[in-house]
Design a protein around this motif. Structure first.
Motif, short mmCIF file in Angstrom:
data_model
loop_
_atom_site.label_atom_id
_atom_site.label_comp_id
_atom_site.label_asym_id
_atom_site.label_seq_id
_atom_site.Cartn_x
_atom_site.Cartn_y
_atom_site.Cartn_z
N LEU A 1 -24.68 -27.00 -5.05
CA LEU A 1 -24.97 -27.41 -3.68
C LEU A 1 -24.79 -26.27 -2.68
CD1 LEU A 1 -23.16 -30.89 -3.69
CD2 LEU A 1 -25.55 -30.38 -4.22
N LEU A 2 -24.21 -25.17 -3.11
CA LEU A 2 -23.99 -24.03 -2.22
C LEU A 2 -25.25 -23.18 -2.14
CD1 LEU A 2 -20.43 -22.95 -3.44
CD2 LEU A 2 -21.03 -24.41 -1.49
N PRO A 3 -25.47 -22.50 -1.00
CA PRO A 3 -26.68 -21.66 -0.87
C PRO A 3 -26.68 -20.52 -1.87
CG PRO A 3 -25.65 -22.08 1.28
CD PRO A 3 -24.68 -22.55 0.24
N TYR A 4 -27.84 -20.28 -2.46
CA TYR A 4 -28.00 -19.10 -3.30
C TYR A 4 -28.18 -17.87 -2.43
CZ TYR A 4 -30.37 -15.65 -6.19
OH TYR A 4 -30.74 -14.47 -6.81
N ASP A 5 -29.00 -17.97 -1.40
CA ASP A 5 -29.22 -16.88 -0.44
C ASP A 5 -28.91 -17.45 0.94
OD1 ASP A 5 -29.98 -14.68 0.97
OD2 ASP A 5 -32.11 -14.80 0.50
N PHE A 6 -27.67 -17.31 1.35
CA PHE A 6 -27.21 -17.96 2.58
C PHE A 6 -27.94 -17.39 3.80
CE2 PHE A 6 -24.11 -18.05 6.16
CZ PHE A 6 -24.15 -19.41 6.38
N SER A 7 -28.48 -18.30 4.61
CA SER A 7 -29.17 -17.92 5.85
C SER A 7 -28.52 -18.69 7.00
CB SER A 7 -30.66 -18.26 5.77
OG SER A 7 -31.27 -18.16 7.04
#
Length: 284
Positions: A7-13
């Motif tokens: 559920l965590l971003p792979y590529d956080f924006s």
């Protein structure tokens, strides 16, 4: 991986997270403040939340990793961003929420919104909206462009956001609930024609990808795939996701328009029946 890490971003924006969180807050704050007659029912609220969540999941969870390293997952990502998510959001009719916040904008910001309104009206012209909706799909799936977009982070984000924004513009134009006679909206026949027109090129593109004998998207061979899958199978599944589900979305939209045409005729028919019965009673 523990399940919650998916559920965590792979590529956080930060900008993307802020945009989705802002949309959720704006919607949630307006709901209890709307007049009872304008407040959406639970089905419309659910459609909005599911559409927003679908777009967020494919952009800011581990799903994005698989979309970057598997072609058919990438096509599923754009199916959510360009079709399913925007379709549900437009179907929820967020117009009362937008109207609520528009009336609360300071005068200076309202003036700044005028150029945006011009751009919006230009993009919502039927010919422009139709060409843009299909053209973006063809553009980002052009093999050379797709290769660069999957290697360049900024171009990759531009691709995904352009698909989402264009999907919102197109499906709102198609599903705008205001009657054409009273609102400055497209007639039902025009909308049906547009949805049929955008379906045909997508059918052709999907068929080309499905029946191609060579690998069209070498980027997944160069960078590797998220899990072992034959390149031909990956491309076949991606072509099917480009071919069938988008056409089904157009069919669903056309059926909704046909239902509206039938419903629009019912009040007039009811009035005619009442007038006929009244005249019959007077004659007797």
């Amino acid at each position: 991986m523990p399940w919650f890490e998916y559920l965590l971003p792979y590529d956080f924006s930060p900008l993307t997270v802020a945009a989705y969180l802002g949309a959720l807050i704006v919607y949630g704050l307006a709901l209890p403040r709307l007049p009872e007659a304008e407040r959406p029912d639970p089905w419309r609220i659910t459609a909005f939340l599911v559409g927003l969540l679908a777009c967020y999941v494919v952009m800011q969870t581990r799903f994005d990793y698989y979309a970057q390293y598997t072609f058919f997952i990438h096509r599923g990502q754009h199916l959510a961003l360009h079709h399913v998510g925007p379709f549900l959001i437009a179907l929820s009719n967020p117009l009362p929420v937008l109207r609520y916040w528009r009336h609360r904008l300071p005068a200076g910001q309202s003036r700044l919104a005028v150029p945006l309104a011009w751009i919006y009206r230009a993009l919502q012209q039927p010919a422009v909206a139709t060409v843009l909706f299909v053209g973006l799909i063809y553009f980002w799936l052009w093999p050379a462009v797709h290769f660069d977009a999957m290697l360049n982070r900024q171009l990759y984000w531009t691709m995904n956001w352009s698909m989402l924004l264009d999907g919102l513009l197109f499906w709102w134009l198609m599903l705008d609930p205001r009657p054409p006679a009273r609102g400055r909206t497209l007639g039902h026949g025009t909308r049906i024609l547009m949805m049929a027109l955008v379906a045909l090129p997508q059918l052709v593109l999907g068929a080309v990808i499905v029946f191609a004998h060579e690998s069209l998207y070498d980027i997944y061979d160069v960078c590797g795939r998220a899990w072992p899958i034959a390149p031909r199978t990956d491309q076949l599944l991606g072509g099917l996701l480009t071919w069938i589900p988008p056409a089904m979305m157009s069919i669903i939209g056309i059926l909704l328009m046909l239902q509206r045409i039938m419903n629009d005729g019912r009040p007039q028919q009811k009035q005619a029946d009442l007038a006929h019965s009244s005249n019959g009673g007077m004659a007797s």
